[in-house]
Each structure stands twice: as C-alpha cells, then as structure tokens.
Scaffold this motif. Structure first.
Motif, PDB file in Angstrom:
ATOM      1  N   UNK A 115       0.744  -1.236  -0.027  1.00  0.00           N
ATOM      2  CA  UNK A 115       0.062   0.014   0.005  1.00  0.00           C
ATOM      3  C   UNK A 115       0.800   1.401   0.153  1.00  0.00           C
ATOM      4  N   UNK A 116       0.559   2.364  -0.679  1.00  0.00           N
ATOM      5  CA  UNK A 116       1.005   3.838  -0.724  1.00  0.00           C
ATOM      6  C   UNK A 116       0.569   4.599   0.044  1.00  0.00           C
ATOM      7  N   UNK A 117       1.386   5.441   0.636  1.00  0.00           N
ATOM      8  CA  UNK A 117       0.955   6.625   1.488  1.00  0.00           C
ATOM      9  C   UNK A 117       0.210   6.165   2.788  1.00  0.00           C
ATOM     10  N   UNK A 118       0.576   5.075   3.201  1.00  0.00           N
ATOM     11  CA  UNK A 118       0.118   4.833   4.429  1.00  0.00           C
ATOM     12  C   UNK A 118      -1.402   4.289   4.428  1.00  0.00           C
ATOM     13  N   UNK A 119      -1.904   4.146   3.175  1.00  0.00           N
ATOM     14  CA  UNK A 119      -3.600   3.639   3.252  1.00  0.00           C
ATOM     15  C   UNK A 119      -3.652   2.648   2.113  1.00  0.00           C
ATOM     16  N   UNK A 120      -4.689   1.836   2.509  1.00  0.00           N
ATOM     17  CA  UNK A 120      -4.634   0.458   1.672  1.00  0.00           C
ATOM     18  C   UNK A 120      -5.476   1.392   0.487  1.00  0.00           C
ATOM     19  N   UNK A 121      -4.981   0.662  -0.837  1.00  0.00           N
ATOM     20  CA  UNK A 121      -5.553   1.163  -2.345  1.00  0.00           C
ATOM     21  C   UNK A 121      -6.542   0.385  -2.702  1.00  0.00           C
ATOM     22  N   UNK A 122      -7.426   0.910  -3.670  1.00  0.00           N
ATOM     23  CA  UNK A 122      -8.173   0.143  -4.230  1.00  0.00           C
ATOM     24  C   UNK A 122      -8.125   0.325  -5.642  1.00  0.00           C
ATOM     25  N   UNK A 123      -8.380  -1.057  -6.440  1.00  0.00           N
ATOM     26  CA  UNK A 123      -8.418  -1.108  -7.961  1.00  0.00           C
ATOM     27  C   UNK A 123      -9.766  -1.473  -8.543  1.00  0.00           C
ATOM     28  N   UNK A 124     -10.423  -0.562  -9.307  1.00  0.00           N
ATOM     29  CA  UNK A 124     -11.337  -1.039  -9.826  1.00  0.00           C
ATOM     30  C   UNK A 124     -11.392  -1.480 -11.301  1.00  0.00           C
ATOM     31  N   UNK A 125     -11.418  -2.689 -11.647  1.00  0.00           N
ATOM     32  CA  UNK A 125     -11.365  -3.136 -12.999  1.00  0.00           C
ATOM     33  C   UNK A 125     -12.652  -2.466 -13.688  1.00  0.00           C
ATOM     34  N   UNK A 126     -12.525  -2.295 -15.157  1.00  0.00           N
ATOM     35  CA  UNK A 126     -13.459  -1.521 -15.940  1.00  0.00           C
ATOM     36  C   UNK A 126     -13.860  -2.559 -17.088  1.00  0.00           C
ATOM     37  N   UNK A 127     -15.357  -2.775 -16.919  1.00  0.00           N
ATOM     38  CA  UNK A 127     -16.087  -3.297 -17.708  1.00  0.00           C
ATOM     39  C   UNK A 127     -15.918  -2.816 -19.234  1.00  0.00           C
ATOM     40  N   UNK A 128     -15.601  -3.383 -20.394  1.00  0.00           N
ATOM     41  CA  UNK A 128     -15.510  -2.804 -21.587  1.00  0.00           C
ATOM     42  C   UNK A 128     -16.338  -3.633 -22.514  1.00  0.00           C
ATOM     43  N   UNK A 129     -16.524  -3.321 -23.633  1.00  0.00           N
ATOM     44  CA  UNK A 129     -17.193  -4.058 -24.838  1.00  0.00           C
ATOM     45  C   UNK A 129     -18.072  -3.307 -25.832  1.00  0.00           C
ATOM     46  N   UNK A 130     -17.675  -1.799 -26.076  1.00  0.00           N
ATOM     47  CA  UNK A 130     -18.340  -0.996 -27.029  1.00  0.00           C
ATOM     48  C   UNK A 130     -19.837  -1.033 -26.864  1.00  0.00           C
TER      49      UNK A 130
END
Length: 85
Positions: A14-29
């Motif tokens: 984790x960066x900056x002393x905080x837990x980070x979050x990653x949001x995968x993005x749905x695609x498909x036009x």
C-alpha cells in the motif's frame, strides 16, 4: 489486460500509509455479448469494486442504461460498482 494489472496491484505494498483500491473496468463497446463477458470476467477477480466503462460515447441514455444494468448484475455481490463515462 486486467490480469497483469490485478497481479501487480496485489503484489504491491500500500502507498501513502493507506490501503489502495483497484476498480477493473467493464468494456465491450456497443456489443452486448462482449460487455456481458467482460462483466463476468471482472466479477471473478474479487476486487474491492468494479467500474462500467464506455457509457458516454455519444449514445442516447436509453441505449446506455441497458448496458449499465446488465453489467452491474454480474458483479452486484462482489463489491461497490461505479459507472465511468
């Protein structure tokens, strides 16, 4: 391409002393089957939340809402979801 990004995220402290979050993005036009497959794939990754991409590419709202709703049902149970325009 979500796989390598998720692996890197999971193997990074984790960066900056905080837990980070990653949001995968749905695609498909504008292809419902591609969007469905993308949403199902993203849902299996077990991330904190998920995002729905490609919803402001000039289509009228009545065309975008079914894409958003169908994608969201794939990962409602896995965490927060957000629409990214």
């Amino acid at each position: 391409m979500a796989g390598p990004c998720i692996r890197r995220f999971n193997n990074t402290e984790p960066k900056y002393g905080h837990k980070q979050a990653l949001f995968p993005i749905v695609q498909g036009s504008t292809f419902p089957e591609l969007r469905k497959r993308s949403a199902e794939y993203v849902a299996t990754k077990g991330m904190f939340g998920n995002a729905i991409g490609g919803l402001s590419v000039g289509e009228p709202e009545e065309r975008c809402m079914p894409w958003q709703n169908s994608a969201a049902t794939s990962f409602r149970r896995t965490g927060p979801a957000t629409s990214w325009a």
